[in-house]
Structures are given as C-alpha cells and as structure tokens.
Design a protein around this motif. Sequence first.
Motif, PDB file in Angstrom:
ATOM      1  N   GLU A 145       0.830  -1.209   0.000  1.00 28.65           N
ATOM      2  CA  GLU A 145       0.000   0.000   0.000  1.00 28.65           C
ATOM      3  C   GLU A 145       0.864   1.258   0.000  1.00 28.65           C
ATOM      4  O   GLU A 145       0.589   2.215  -0.743  1.00 28.65           O
ATOM      5  N   LEU A 146       1.918   1.269   0.813  1.00 28.39           N
ATOM      6  CA  LEU A 146       2.807   2.427   0.859  1.00 28.39           C
ATOM      7  C   LEU A 146       3.552   2.622  -0.451  1.00 28.39           C
ATOM      8  O   LEU A 146       3.773   3.752  -0.894  1.00 28.39           O
ATOM      9  N   ALA A 147       3.968   1.518  -1.074  1.00 26.74           N
ATOM     10  CA  ALA A 147       4.690   1.616  -2.349  1.00 26.74           C
ATOM     11  C   ALA A 147       3.841   2.331  -3.402  1.00 26.74           C
ATOM     12  O   ALA A 147       4.331   3.170  -4.160  1.00 26.74           O
ATOM     13  N   ILE A 148       2.548   2.022  -3.408  1.00 22.95           N
ATOM     14  CA  ILE A 148       1.646   2.657  -4.371  1.00 22.95           C
ATOM     15  C   ILE A 148       1.417   4.123  -4.012  1.00 22.95           C
ATOM     16  O   ILE A 148       1.426   5.011  -4.875  1.00 22.95           O
ATOM     17  N   ARG A 149       1.249   4.393  -2.728  1.00 24.55           N
ATOM     18  CA  ARG A 149       0.913   5.754  -2.292  1.00 24.55           C
ATOM     19  C   ARG A 149       2.103   6.703  -2.332  1.00 24.55           C
ATOM     20  O   ARG A 149       1.946   7.895  -2.643  1.00 24.55           O
ATOM     21  N   LEU A 150       3.292   6.213  -2.031  1.00 19.56           N
ATOM     22  CA  LEU A 150       4.469   7.082  -1.936  1.00 19.56           C
ATOM     23  C   LEU A 150       5.266   7.184  -3.227  1.00 19.56           C
ATOM     24  O   LEU A 150       6.261   7.913  -3.280  1.00 19.56           O
ATOM     25  N   LEU A 151       4.870   6.476  -4.255  1.00 20.81           N
ATOM     26  CA  LEU A 151       5.616   6.468  -5.512  1.00 20.81           C
ATOM     27  C   LEU A 151       5.725   7.887  -6.090  1.00 20.81           C
ATOM     28  O   LEU A 151       4.715   8.568  -6.282  1.00 20.81           O
ATOM     29  N   PRO A 152       6.952   8.356  -6.375  1.00 16.94           N
ATOM     30  CA  PRO A 152       7.115   9.699  -6.959  1.00 16.94           C
ATOM     31  C   PRO A 152       6.429   9.821  -8.312  1.00 16.94           C
ATOM     32  O   PRO A 152       6.252   8.832  -9.034  1.00 16.94           O
ATOM     33  N   ALA A 153       6.048  11.037  -8.655  1.00 17.65           N
ATOM     34  CA  ALA A 153       5.384  11.285  -9.930  1.00 17.65           C
ATOM     35  C   ALA A 153       6.293  10.881 -11.081  1.00 17.65           C
ATOM     36  O   ALA A 153       7.492  11.141 -11.069  1.00 17.65           O
ATOM     37  N   GLY A 154       5.708  10.230 -12.068  1.00 14.96           N
ATOM     38  CA  GLY A 154       6.471   9.810 -13.249  1.00 14.96           C
ATOM     39  C   GLY A 154       7.070   8.425 -13.126  1.00 14.96           C
ATOM     40  O   GLY A 154       7.429   7.813 -14.126  1.00 14.96           O
ATOM     41  N   ALA A 155       7.204   7.911 -11.903  1.00 12.00           N
ATOM     42  CA  ALA A 155       7.754   6.563 -11.706  1.00 12.00           C
ATOM     43  C   ALA A 155       6.632   5.544 -11.861  1.00 12.00           C
ATOM     44  O   ALA A 155       5.455   5.833 -11.612  1.00 12.00           O
ATOM     45  N   ARG A 156       6.989   4.341 -12.258  1.00  9.41           N
ATOM     46  CA  ARG A 156       5.992   3.288 -12.473  1.00  9.41           C
ATOM     47  C   ARG A 156       6.392   2.044 -11.698  1.00  9.41           C
ATOM     48  O   ARG A 156       7.551   1.660 -11.682  1.00  9.41           O
TER      49      ARG A 156
END
Length: 316
Positions: free
Chosen positions: A131-142
Amino acid sequence: MRYHAVSIAAVFLALALGVLLGSNSVSRSLLTTVGGQRDDLRQQLRQSRSERDALRGELADAQALTDSIAPRAVRGALRGTKVVLLVAPGTDNGSPRPMRRMITAAGGSVTGTLWLTESFTEPDRAARLRELAIRLLPAGARLPVNSAPGELVGGLMDPLTLLDPRTGEPKAGRQEREAALAGLRTNGFVRVSPDFAPARLAVVLTGGESRDTTGVLPRLAARLDRGGAGAVLAGRSGSAQGNAAVGIARADTSIAAALSTVDNAETTAGRVATSLALEAELRDRVGHYGSGAGAEGQVPEQVCGEAERAADCPER
C-alpha cells in the motif's frame, strides 16, 4: 562337623585372599596403563595447542597481508562512482563501515545508507508495504506489473535511491524523495542516514543464514540492478544456503543472470569481491563470488588493471 566347618572356612578364606591379592595386582597394572595413557593425552593436547597457536599466527599474518593488499587490488575500480548501501535486517550493524571503506579505497563514494527493518521482510506487513509503495511512488515513476512484495518495493526504492543511468540525474525530486522516505520511516520500515542521496550503483547487504521466506531481498536487489547502472547482493557466510537471500538469488535463473552476488561480505576478500563486482556491473558483466554454493570464484576476474583504469579501461 567341626573339622568340616574349619575346612570350609579355610577354603573361603583362601579364596578371598586370592581375589584380594589378584585384584590389587590388576588394579596396579590398570592404574599404570591409565596413567601412561593420561600422560600421552596430555602430550597430545600440548602439541595440538601448539599447532593451533601456530595456525592462528599464520592466519593472522595472512589476514594482515590481505588487508594491506586489498586497497591496491581495488584502486581506481570505482573512480568517481557513487554507491548507495541498503542494509537488510539481521545484518551486523557495523558491517556497512568496512564496506564503505573498501568502496572509498576503490575510488568510489557512498552517498548514504538505508537500513531496512524487520518489518520490511515480515509476510504479515507485506500488504502495508504494498500500500505504501503505491501511495508514496514519486510522480512519473511506475511500479512493475509483478505484484511480488520485493518487486513492488524495488519499484519504489528505484527512484528513491538511484540516479538515471542515462543522464546521471536523480529520478525524483528531492522533496518527493524525502517525503517517501519519511513515510517508510514513520511506518517502521526503514532508517535513513543523514544527507542520503541517490547513487549510480547499489549494494544490498544481508546477513548469513537468516531466512527470506518471501524472497523480498533478492527481488529488491534485482529491481535495483535493472533500474540503475548495476547492483550487488552481498551476504555474510551462510547466505548462499537455499533459504537465505543469496541462495535464493542464485537459484532463480532470471535473477542470477543479471544480478551479481557475494556470499562472504564480512571478510576482506568478500569486500574486495563486492567492489570489483560493482566495477564489472558498470561494464554489464555479472558474476557470483565467495565460497558458498553457486560461487564461481573468490573474486571476479579483473577486467582492468590499475594502469588501464586510468585510461578508462578499454574493453578487451
């Protein structure tokens, strides 16, 4: 009757005296034998201790020689290259320091250390980490399509810890990076060294025989390897066993084909191997080093000598 009684008593008395005298003779002989064996064992023990002390002295001399030669063996291997350290749970807290010194001796610089906590590899916390990986992912990263915890976390750690291999620039802005790391830290998944900054290469340090039932660490290291200029998964002795991180990485052909591993990172030879493996990763060469199962040798074959490194080591 009196005569027969006296005769019988005399027979038993003679028998008792015979047994007594015989047992005393046997006892003296037995004690003499045991005493001789005891003296022999004492002599053997003294000899074994002497041999042990001599071997310890030889080992100490060999280790001192290795320690003195090691910086020269890696000199220039990582000249001007930035490296980040990720330290897995179960790893000796002091292990990053000697690895940092070896990388520095190779001409590289460690831009920071990220300590992963026990929660990072606990199956019960995998959902929260996802859940954190999805929420904290920087913009532009996939994030990767693969939903395995190691892959997802690796997809998050990639822009937080690595530079773009093509441009040499950070993949995420400083504020985004600090916010994401703060979120992981607040939820008890990581600890971060001051002034942490992304780097070109990554070393994932892991413990010895500690089990990684979910395979988070090998997949995290493999994801960092793909996201940057290269990565090395370096474990202590015992890490090449089948249920430990290096063992899992070597057994998985898709990981082993791209990610370099070292299984004795607590030794000088292991730290030399890690530094030279990082150099090899810069040239798209992969290998597995140490003394455990699946190792190809103690250290990589050097692609460059010290003189060649000064000239950027043309490919052979």
